[in-house]
Motif scaffolding. Structure first.
Motif, PDB file in Angstrom:
ATOM      1  N   GLU A   1       0.908  -1.165  -0.104  1.00  0.00           N
ATOM      2  CA  GLU A   1       0.008  -0.076  -0.004  1.00  0.00           C
ATOM      3  C   GLU A   1       1.090   1.163  -0.210  1.00  0.00           C
ATOM      4  O   GLU A   1       1.712   1.289   0.842  1.00  0.00           O
ATOM      5  N   LEU A   2       0.588   2.184  -1.038  1.00  0.00           N
ATOM      6  CA  LEU A   2       1.295   3.285  -1.080  1.00  0.00           C
ATOM      7  C   LEU A   2       0.534   4.570  -0.759  1.00  0.00           C
ATOM      8  O   LEU A   2      -0.344   4.908  -1.717  1.00  0.00           O
ATOM      9  N   ALA A   3       0.491   5.099   0.461  1.00  0.00           N
ATOM     10  CA  ALA A   3      -0.734   6.074   0.677  1.00  0.00           C
ATOM     11  C   ALA A   3      -0.110   7.401   0.286  1.00  0.00           C
ATOM     12  O   ALA A   3       1.003   7.561   0.056  1.00  0.00           O
ATOM     13  N   ALA A   4      -1.136   8.221  -0.257  1.00  0.00           N
ATOM     14  CA  ALA A   4      -0.777   9.662  -0.661  1.00  0.00           C
ATOM     15  C   ALA A   4      -0.136  10.133   0.394  1.00  0.00           C
ATOM     16  O   ALA A   4      -0.462  10.224   1.547  1.00  0.00           O
ATOM     17  N   ALA A   5       0.531  11.407  -0.089  1.00  0.00           N
ATOM     18  CA  ALA A   5       1.539  12.044   0.906  1.00  0.00           C
ATOM     19  C   ALA A   5       0.143  13.174   1.631  1.00  0.00           C
ATOM     20  O   ALA A   5      -0.739  13.662   0.881  1.00  0.00           O
ATOM     21  N   THR A   6       0.457  13.543   2.923  1.00  0.00           N
ATOM     22  CA  THR A   6      -0.421  14.460   3.370  1.00  0.00           C
ATOM     23  C   THR A   6      -0.155  15.799   2.866  1.00  0.00           C
ATOM     24  O   THR A   6       0.931  16.323   3.164  1.00  0.00           O
TER      25      THR A   6
END
Length: 261
Positions: free
Chosen positions: A255-260
């Motif tokens: 899983e590669l979450a988007a940057a905050t």
């Protein structure tokens, strides 16, 4: 001896007759079932002594396999099929599906041209608005799906690198026995992200250029009695989601979450 939580493929081979390549790990031990040719493949728990360097390399390899897919629009293809060549009949699409649908498909195909995935040329002898799209080597390497299924997509490599391993945890997870949390970053746009559309999608999905974002993956070791497929190393750490009903690996859980913001 390390514990094994899954063995597959009961085809018996001659003793000592397989298992050509050993893992590059200094802490892994090849399972007896593989050494003696009793099974075709074993998924093995990750040992507590595994090195940080091997974890980093394995997560990077998994990240290198991560892709961003761009589906083809619905298009009217000329029936004359040739490998790597697609003739789209925009004239027939306009006639039967409407101008809006035809122009939306044309815009998407133009985006593929700009990304260097296909070339185009008019085919007036085929139709009043017939266009040939020919795969480039880059497009050919990353085209997935088939005409028979009605689904085609360009699935492009992420071009990202592991910035830092932030946490490791041993246990039983969806697709492995070692959970790794990390940050990832891109120092430059991938070679296919030549357009504002592609760069915007990367920034929104993963992170803007130069910005880090969080990621996670669970992994185990995978051993083969014969040469491993797709050039991988034997005993390599990989994310392996196992489907017990199908008795097969069915994907990974990176899983590669988007940057905050």
């Amino acid at each position: 001896m390390p514990r094994f939580f899954l063995g597959l493929g009961a085809a018996v081979l001659a003793a000592f007759g397989a298992a050509g390549a050993w893992s590059q790990s200094n802490t892994a031990r090849m399972p007896r079932e593989i050494r003696f040719g009793a099974v075709d493949m074993v998924i093995q728990r990750v040992e507590l002594e595994v090195s940080r360097a091997e974890i980093h390399a394995a997560v990077q390899a998994q990240l290198d396999r991560e892709t961003m897919c761009f589906p083809w629009p619905s298009v009217w293809l000329d029936p004359a099929e040739r490998r790597r060549v697609f003739v789209v009949r925009f004239d027939l699409m306009t006639r039967d599906w409407g101008v809006e649908t035809a122009e939306a498909a044309r815009t998407r195909m133009q985006e593929f041209v700009a990304m260097g995935l296909v070339t185009q040329r008019a085919m007036p002898r085929v139709g009043a608005d017939a266009v040939e799209f020919r795969l480039t080597p880059l497009g050919d390497a990353h085209l997935q799906g088939s005409l028979s299924s009605g689904r085609l997509s360009f699935c492009m490599p992420s071009g990202r690198r592991v910035q830092e391993i932030t946490e490791t945890e041993f246990g039983d997870f969806a697709c492995g026995t070692l959970k790794v949390r990390f940050t990832h970053v891109a120092d430059a746009w991938p070679n296919w992200a030549r357009t504002e559309f592609a760069q915007t999608r990367i920034a929104e999905t993963w992170a803007p250029l130069g910005s880090s974002a969080p990621g996670s993956v669970s992994m185990s070791r995978q051993w083969f009695s014969d040469d491993p497929p797709d050039g991988r190393g034997n005993g390599e750490l990989r994310s392996l989601c196992y489907d017990s009903r199908e008795r097969a690996v069915s994907g990974d859980d990176m899983e590669l979450a988007a940057a905050t913001p």
